[in-house]
Enzyme design. Structure first.
Site, PDB file in Angstrom:
ATOM      1  N   GLU A  73     -53.519  -9.481  42.903  1.00 28.74           N
ATOM      2  CA  GLU A  73     -53.133  -8.365  44.208  1.00 28.74           C
ATOM      3  C   GLU A  73     -54.187  -8.484  45.110  1.00 28.74           C
ATOM      4  O   GLU A  73     -54.060  -8.410  46.283  1.00 28.74           O
ATOM      5  CB  GLU A  73     -53.019  -7.032  43.361  1.00 28.74           C
ATOM      6  CG  GLU A  73     -51.743  -6.992  42.684  1.00 28.74           C
ATOM      7  CD  GLU A  73     -51.656  -6.091  41.339  1.00 28.74           C
ATOM      8  OE1 GLU A  73     -52.432  -5.032  41.398  1.00 28.74           O
ATOM      9  OE2 GLU A  73     -51.221  -6.121  40.364  1.00 28.74           O
ATOM     10  N   SER A 104     -48.051  -8.176  31.548  1.00 25.50           N
ATOM     11  CA  SER A 104     -47.077  -7.167  30.570  1.00 25.50           C
ATOM     12  C   SER A 104     -47.425  -7.321  29.258  1.00 25.50           C
ATOM     13  O   SER A 104     -46.854  -7.407  28.483  1.00 25.50           O
ATOM     14  CB  SER A 104     -45.912  -7.902  30.649  1.00 25.50           C
ATOM     15  OG  SER A 104     -45.070  -7.836  31.905  1.00 25.50           O
ATOM     16  N   LYS A 160     -55.620  -0.048  38.041  1.00 23.30           N
ATOM     17  CA  LYS A 160     -55.042  -0.222  39.581  1.00 23.30           C
ATOM     18  C   LYS A 160     -55.193   0.933  40.310  1.00 23.30           C
ATOM     19  O   LYS A 160     -55.996   1.925  40.230  1.00 23.30           O
ATOM     20  CB  LYS A 160     -53.623  -0.716  39.424  1.00 23.30           C
ATOM     21  CG  LYS A 160     -53.552  -1.883  38.784  1.00 23.30           C
ATOM     22  CD  LYS A 160     -52.308  -2.822  38.853  1.00 23.30           C
ATOM     23  CE  LYS A 160     -52.358  -4.093  37.996  1.00 23.30           C
ATOM     24  NZ  LYS A 160     -51.231  -5.045  38.075  1.00 23.30           N
ATOM     25  N   HIS A 171     -58.481 -10.411  41.335  1.00 21.76           N
ATOM     26  CA  HIS A 171     -57.172 -10.115  40.814  1.00 21.76           C
ATOM     27  C   HIS A 171     -56.143 -10.537  41.737  1.00 21.76           C
ATOM     28  O   HIS A 171     -56.306 -10.807  43.113  1.00 21.76           O
ATOM     29  CB  HIS A 171     -57.129  -8.616  40.611  1.00 21.76           C
ATOM     30  CG  HIS A 171     -55.737  -8.181  39.779  1.00 21.76           C
ATOM     31  ND1 HIS A 171     -54.441  -8.211  40.652  1.00 21.76           N
ATOM     32  CD2 HIS A 171     -55.444  -8.063  38.598  1.00 21.76           C
ATOM     33  CE1 HIS A 171     -53.869  -7.909  39.531  1.00 21.76           C
ATOM     34  NE2 HIS A 171     -54.164  -7.576  38.701  1.00 21.76           N
ATOM     35  N   ASN A 208     -56.875  -2.269  33.288  1.00 26.04           N
ATOM     36  CA  ASN A 208     -57.036  -2.229  34.737  1.00 26.04           C
ATOM     37  C   ASN A 208     -56.006  -1.084  35.237  1.00 26.04           C
ATOM     38  O   ASN A 208     -54.653  -1.322  35.427  1.00 26.04           O
ATOM     39  CB  ASN A 208     -56.486  -3.383  35.415  1.00 26.04           C
ATOM     40  CG  ASN A 208     -56.763  -3.577  36.763  1.00 26.04           C
ATOM     41  OD1 ASN A 208     -56.815  -2.591  37.430  1.00 26.04           O
ATOM     42  ND2 ASN A 208     -56.008  -4.541  37.409  1.00 26.04           N
ATOM     43  N   GLU A 213     -54.045 -14.473  34.435  1.00 24.61           N
ATOM     44  CA  GLU A 213     -52.911 -13.696  34.698  1.00 24.61           C
ATOM     45  C   GLU A 213     -51.926 -14.267  35.447  1.00 24.61           C
ATOM     46  O   GLU A 213     -51.973 -14.209  36.645  1.00 24.61           O
ATOM     47  CB  GLU A 213     -53.411 -12.271  35.553  1.00 24.61           C
ATOM     48  CG  GLU A 213     -54.341 -11.516  34.639  1.00 24.61           C
ATOM     49  CD  GLU A 213     -54.297 -10.124  35.159  1.00 24.61           C
ATOM     50  OE1 GLU A 213     -54.253  -9.179  34.190  1.00 24.61           O
ATOM     51  OE2 GLU A 213     -54.402  -9.610  36.299  1.00 24.61           O
ATOM     52  N   GLY A 272     -46.653  -6.914  35.786  1.00 23.15           N
ATOM     53  CA  GLY A 272     -45.769  -5.558  36.026  1.00 23.15           C
ATOM     54  C   GLY A 272     -44.510  -5.907  35.986  1.00 23.15           C
ATOM     55  O   GLY A 272     -43.600  -5.228  36.340  1.00 23.15           O
TER      56      GLY A 272
HETATM   57  P1  13P Z   1     -49.298  -5.287  33.996  1.00 22.41           P
HETATM   58  O1  13P Z   1     -50.281  -5.106  32.240  1.00 22.41           O
HETATM   59  O2  13P Z   1     -49.057  -4.107  34.397  1.00 22.41           O
HETATM   60  O3  13P Z   1     -48.249  -6.413  33.905  1.00 22.41           O
HETATM   61  O4  13P Z   1     -50.456  -5.709  34.908  1.00 22.41           O
HETATM   62  C1  13P Z   1     -51.519  -6.617  34.298  1.00 22.41           C
HETATM   63  C2  13P Z   1     -52.560  -6.964  35.490  1.00 22.41           C
HETATM   64  O5  13P Z   1     -52.317  -7.135  36.502  1.00 22.41           O
HETATM   65  C3  13P Z   1     -53.855  -6.503  34.826  1.00 22.41           C
HETATM   66  O6  13P Z   1     -54.912  -6.543  35.718  1.00 22.41           O
END
Ligand code: 13P
Length: 247
Positions: free
Chosen positions: A96, A208, A12, A94, A10, A166, A172
């Site tokens: 976010e 992560s 982002k 997601h 992903n 997640e 992150g």
């Molecule tokens: P990270 O791997 O950067 O923690 O992000 C995970 C994520 O949100 C994947 O959709």
């Protein structure tokens, strides 16, 4: 037929044409035919991913989609538009999107249905916040999020679903969930799916994931792959995760 676990990047809100070209070329050149990889890129770069990955087995998809099929929805992109030129999957729900853009369980369920109806794979994200975990609400939150999707979508969509667990606090943060926590939640999600008559669903872990912990995380029962954020922006890291996913 791919035999490896499913690893989805992903990206982002990252990348530009030049960076993407180098990353996609490295993935195409170095992935193996039996790897099961996909990258979910920002909308403007879908066509670039399509072109760059032609002739490879790497899938490509979107990070979001409109719940609407068409109409006066300025700035939105429909599932049919994505499918129109061969997009294979889209992430929906997601954390976010849920926290920053106000997407609720019902919206996520409608988006999952829209993606599947267009012939693509919906990658539905679920996960609790740190506050919810600390209040002991993890099971309640995650099962509520999945139940909303299962209650809304068609039987055919249920067969297409990929679910990504997640935990919001692991995204992150550099701090992945513990193997025990991942195992517990994935077993619970598997049970919930099976109770709804849905079998064979791929359950991904996200939060992560990196080359150094991918082997251990992917080895957990009921973990069928990973949804990778930051580490998917580095071709070397992503390929190392792909290597850990070979079974
Ligand atoms: P990270 O791997 O950067 O923690 O992000 C995970 C994520 O949100 C994947 O959709």
């Amino acid at each position: 037929m791919a035999t490896a676990k499913y690893i989805v990047g992903n990206w982002k809100l990252h990348g530009n044409a030049q960076e993407n070209a180098a990353r996609l070329a490295a993935l195409k050149e170095r992935c193996r035919p039996d790897d099961a990889l996909a990258v979910c890129v920002p909308f403007p770069y879908l066509a670039q991913a399509q072109q760059a990955l032609q002739g490879s087995t790497i899938g490509w998809g979107a990070q979001n989609v409109s719940e609407h099929a068409k109409g006066a929805f300025t700035g939105e992109v429909s599932a049919a538009m994505l499918a129109d030129f061969g997009c294979g999957c889209a992430i929906v729900g997601h954390s976010e999107r849920r926290s920053l853009y106000g997407e609720d369980d019902a919206t996520v369920a409608r988006k999952a249905q829209a993606v599947a109806e267009a012939g693509m794979t919906p990658i539905v994200c679920v996960g609790e916040t740190l506050a919810e975990r600390e209040r002991g609400e993890t099971a309640q939150v995650v099962t509520r999020q999945l139940a909303a999707v299962l209650a809304h979508v068609s039987a055919e969509t249920k067969r297409r679903l990929v679910i990504a667990y997640e935990p919001v606090w692991a995204i992150g943060s550099g701090r992945a969930a513990s193997e025990e926590d991942v195992h517990e939640v994935h077993a619970m999600l598997r049970g919930q799916l099976e109770q709804a008559g849905v079998t064979g669903t791929r359950l991904l872990y996200g939060g992560s994931v990196k080359a150094s912990n991918a082997g251990a995380l992917l080895n957990i029962a009921d973990v069928d792959g990973a949804l990778v954020g930051g580490a998917s922006l580095d071709a070397e890291e992503f390929l190392a995760i792909a290597q850990a996913a070979r079974v």
